[in-house]
Write a protein that holds these residues in place. Structure first.
Motif, PDB file in Angstrom:
ATOM      1  N   CYS A 221       0.852  -1.189   0.000  1.00 46.21           N
ATOM      2  CA  CYS A 221       0.000   0.000   0.000  1.00 46.21           C
ATOM      3  C   CYS A 221       0.889   1.240   0.000  1.00 46.21           C
ATOM      4  O   CYS A 221       1.529   1.539   1.011  1.00 46.21           O
TER       5      CYS A 221
ATOM      6  N   GLN B 166      -2.123  11.475  -5.669  1.00 43.76           N
ATOM      7  CA  GLN B 166      -2.102  10.172  -6.334  1.00 43.76           C
ATOM      8  C   GLN B 166      -3.406   9.439  -5.999  1.00 43.76           C
ATOM      9  O   GLN B 166      -4.108   9.784  -5.047  1.00 43.76           O
ATOM     10  N   THR B 167      -3.689   8.403  -6.747  1.00 45.48           N
ATOM     11  CA  THR B 167      -4.821   7.524  -6.471  1.00 45.48           C
ATOM     12  C   THR B 167      -4.316   6.090  -6.467  1.00 45.48           C
ATOM     13  O   THR B 167      -3.531   5.705  -7.324  1.00 45.48           O
ATOM     14  N   TRP B 168      -4.756   5.335  -5.473  1.00 40.63           N
ATOM     15  CA  TRP B 168      -4.364   3.935  -5.362  1.00 40.63           C
ATOM     16  C   TRP B 168      -5.621   3.087  -5.311  1.00 40.63           C
ATOM     17  O   TRP B 168      -6.532   3.348  -4.523  1.00 40.63           O
TER      18      TRP B 168
ATOM     19  N   SER C  87     -10.953   3.075  -4.374  1.00 34.80           N
ATOM     20  CA  SER C  87      -9.652   3.713  -4.575  1.00 34.80           C
ATOM     21  C   SER C  87      -9.465   4.801  -3.520  1.00 34.80           C
ATOM     22  O   SER C  87     -10.439   5.345  -2.995  1.00 34.80           O
TER      23      SER C  87
END
Length: 163
Positions: A6, A115-117, A103
């Motif tokens: 992560c 940012q996007t995860w 997300s």
């Protein structure tokens, strides 16, 4: 949750945001037993009288108009209490929105590098469990509290009309 799995900084992970709210002095009120939670809200309402009691007394002297004094003071104190409940709800609703999404938007070092995860299935399942069994009941309690406050204000308004 390792950083290699992560990339979201620990303080921006939904589970950590949830734990932070749960341990917070103010936001943890909702996690208390019902009688303790209601005691905290009653405490806020009573202290709000320090502000609205003198205002009500200036408008309706308690010696000659006790009912209008009490009704107007209670309405003012309920306003502060309503704002407190709304703030509690918004804090927990924010965590809910972070847990429910597939997300996570996060910032690595500042506002300029967002940012996007995409959550892995494991992270998503864990967040959904926390959401279902921990956060949703708290939001339900806050909605009930808000409905109770609305009822209190309605009774206050009807009392005012009947005067």
């Amino acid at each position: 949750m390792s950083a290699s799995v992560c990339p979201v900084p620990p303080e921006q992970r939904p589970i950590n945001e949830y734990q932070e709210l749960q341990e917070s002095w103010f936001f943890s009120w909702v996690t208390l037993e019902w009688h303790q939670y209601l005691r905290k809200l009653a405490w806020v309402w009573a202290w709000s009288w320090l502000v609205f009691g003198p205002v009500a007394a200036a408008s309706f002297p308690p010696q000659t108009a006790i009912v209008p004094f009490f009704v107007s003071g209670a309405a003012g104190a309920s306003l502060i209490l309503t704002l407190v409940v709304i703030r509690l709800y918004l804090g927990w609703f924010y965590v809910r929105s972070r847990l429910i999404r597939a997300s996570i938007c996060y910032e690595e070092s500042g506002w300029y590098d967002g940012q996007t995860w995409e959550k892995t299935p494991e992270f998503l399942a864990q967040d959904q469990l926390i959401l279902s069994y921990q956060v949703q009941p708290l939001l339900k309690r806050l909605r009930r509290t808000f409905y109770g406050l609305a009822l209190l204000v309605a009774v206050d308004g009807l009392t005012w009309i009947c005067l």
